[in-house]
Write a protein that holds these residues in place. Sequence first.
Motif, PDB file in Angstrom:
ATOM      1  N   GLY A  68       0.834  -1.197   0.000  1.00 36.10           N
ATOM      2  CA  GLY A  68       0.000   0.000   0.000  1.00 36.10           C
ATOM      3  C   GLY A  68       0.866   1.243   0.000  1.00 36.10           C
ATOM      4  O   GLY A  68       1.720   1.415   0.865  1.00 36.10           O
ATOM      5  N   GLN A  69       0.652   2.099  -0.987  1.00 39.51           N
ATOM      6  CA  GLN A  69       1.342   3.389  -1.024  1.00 39.51           C
ATOM      7  C   GLN A  69       0.297   4.458  -0.674  1.00 39.51           C
ATOM      8  O   GLN A  69      -0.685   4.615  -1.382  1.00 39.51           O
ATOM      9  N   LEU A  70       0.553   5.165   0.413  1.00 38.81           N
ATOM     10  CA  LEU A  70      -0.424   6.122   0.940  1.00 38.81           C
ATOM     11  C   LEU A  70       0.181   7.517   0.982  1.00 38.81           C
ATOM     12  O   LEU A  70       1.375   7.678   1.234  1.00 38.81           O
ATOM     13  N   LYS A 138      -3.190  -3.376   4.121  1.00 39.22           N
ATOM     14  CA  LYS A 138      -3.372  -1.968   3.739  1.00 39.22           C
ATOM     15  C   LYS A 138      -4.787  -1.457   3.971  1.00 39.22           C
ATOM     16  O   LYS A 138      -4.962  -0.327   4.426  1.00 39.22           O
ATOM     17  N   PHE A 139      -5.792  -2.279   3.682  1.00 40.16           N
ATOM     18  CA  PHE A 139      -7.163  -1.778   3.846  1.00 40.16           C
ATOM     19  C   PHE A 139      -7.545  -1.654   5.324  1.00 40.16           C
ATOM     20  O   PHE A 139      -8.227  -0.699   5.717  1.00 40.16           O
ATOM     21  N   ILE A 142      -5.882   1.530   6.558  1.00 36.41           N
ATOM     22  CA  ILE A 142      -6.588   2.748   6.154  1.00 36.41           C
ATOM     23  C   ILE A 142      -7.815   2.962   7.045  1.00 36.41           C
ATOM     24  O   ILE A 142      -8.065   4.074   7.525  1.00 36.41           O
ATOM     25  N   ILE A 155      -6.274  10.963   3.497  1.00 36.28           N
ATOM     26  CA  ILE A 155      -5.461   9.777   3.163  1.00 36.28           C
ATOM     27  C   ILE A 155      -5.791   9.373   1.733  1.00 36.28           C
ATOM     28  O   ILE A 155      -6.962   9.176   1.393  1.00 36.28           O
ATOM     29  N   ASN A 156      -4.776   9.268   0.905  1.00 37.40           N
ATOM     30  CA  ASN A 156      -4.968   8.780  -0.461  1.00 37.40           C
ATOM     31  C   ASN A 156      -4.216   7.477  -0.654  1.00 37.40           C
ATOM     32  O   ASN A 156      -3.013   7.418  -0.397  1.00 37.40           O
ATOM     33  N   LEU A 157      -4.918   6.453  -1.130  1.00 34.84           N
ATOM     34  CA  LEU A 157      -4.253   5.207  -1.519  1.00 34.84           C
ATOM     35  C   LEU A 157      -3.882   5.355  -2.989  1.00 34.84           C
ATOM     36  O   LEU A 157      -4.760   5.579  -3.829  1.00 34.84           O
ATOM     37  N   GLU A 159      -3.519   3.967  -5.930  1.00 41.98           N
ATOM     38  CA  GLU A 159      -3.825   2.695  -6.598  1.00 41.98           C
ATOM     39  C   GLU A 159      -3.233   2.610  -7.994  1.00 41.98           C
ATOM     40  O   GLU A 159      -3.174   1.534  -8.564  1.00 41.98           O
TER      41      GLU A 159
END
Lengths: 388, 123
Positions: A68-70, A138-139, A142, A155-157, A159
């Motif tokens: 996950g890149q946040l 990751k989920f 978040i 917060i932005n994932l 994707e």
Amino acid sequence: MSDQTDGPGSDGPEIETLTLPLDAWHRDRGARMVEFAGYHMPIQYDGIMAEHLWVRESAGLFDVSHMGQLLFTGEGADAALEAVLPGDVKGLGASRMRYSLLLAENGGILDDLMVTRLPAGNSFDADGLYMVVNGATKFDDIAYLLDHLPDDITINLLEDQALLALQGPKAVEVLSRIVPGVEALVFMTCAGFDWSGTPLWISRSGYTGEDGFEISVPSEAVVALAEALTAAPEVKPIGLGARDSLRLEAGLPLYGHDLDAETTPVMADLGFALSKRRREEGGFKGYDRIMAEREQGAIVKRVGLSVEGRQPVREGAAVVDVEGTEVGKVTSGGFAPSVGAPIAMAYVPTAMATPGTTIQIAQRGKVHQATVTAMPFIPHRYVRTGGK
Amino acid sequence: MSRYFTEDHEWIDVDGDIGTVGISDYAQSQLGDIVFVDVPEEGKELTKGDEAAVVESVKAASDVYAPASGTVLEGNDDLADTPGLVNEDPEGDGWFYKITLSDPSELESLMDETAYAAFVAKL
């Protein structure tokens, strides 16, 4: 003949396994694919042993796009994150990154992660922090972060970003030919680069104990970048199998195996992730418990084990005392290709955690002798000063 | 001499009432680099389907089942020092153990080479 070790994803409801942008690329290169963290992932190409040794002597390309890149933006995102991370986020300089832990109310570890302060004018066009978390968590991360951060922190994932790791002593030679300037980075620093019009976010970091880089790249450009990197004779694609054996030799824990919500930073021997200022000021989840464990010692501690003989001990094997009573558990174990012997990580009572202590491990009716060993098993070769 | 295969990827060569047991080339290719093999000791009584040996790759441990019942004559000692023989020559020098068969009729339920090749092709 049959597997004794359960494959991933054998329990629970059927959820469709997702594909990553490099899926076809992996298959074209003869990868054996497995389900991991909800994605089809390459476990190996030529064989785990050969791939492992190749990374230690040359350079290997890993697809870690499942992670996950946040992005965290909004006034005071750094201070807000300090409620759930025990690291010094406010004191993190621009273009610097830090290993940290996402903590539950009771101080248990919900995830381990890397957090970076983005410099002005970065290609994410974000004034804030960039974080890489585990794919399998990751989920949940978040959801937890949304619950625990103020509403004005966004917060932005990411994707549409893939993530590659180029690891090994020749990684810098190869990457600097393709992306000049990366050689100036030192361990745990990062910067944005332009690769023929494609923005790359590159850090000098990794999960193998070797020098190397992690590269965030827009998904639509990741095949071209993987092609460009593996066109170098020094580079071979490497699967998850060798990623696991490399990180085990490097003494690096794997979330969901060596770390979970039942373990605290002190139990996990990750005290370095508790920054000095944060230890003094507090203000993070589980502070009282974690500080008490720091003072008095936790009941158990994560240690490295050198296992006698050639037979590996695996995750789930019991650490037993002389009477055969279970006192601890192996959380990762396997044959270490660069060590040439089986090694493991285990949780043992803190009284048994001193290097040199001999312990017994029971596995499938057999008792194995092991010695508590300081980690890493193979010295880290990070480049900390001067670039190159 | 005849060679038979099980659906669990063991092979057994039979010469009179002596069988030699190993794992197939397909099995070793699926396991990957083999780092340890635990073979049964001389004199051990095995019933068809028993866990007869353990083979460990870098990633995982697997059981090897007895393709036929009998008494173990010898284990392949070479595998203790060079478990990689199972990768290099799985259906030759990488054999696991020899056994005196107690009921050769058990072999009738196994596959011959042609049937096994067809079985593997469908996996």
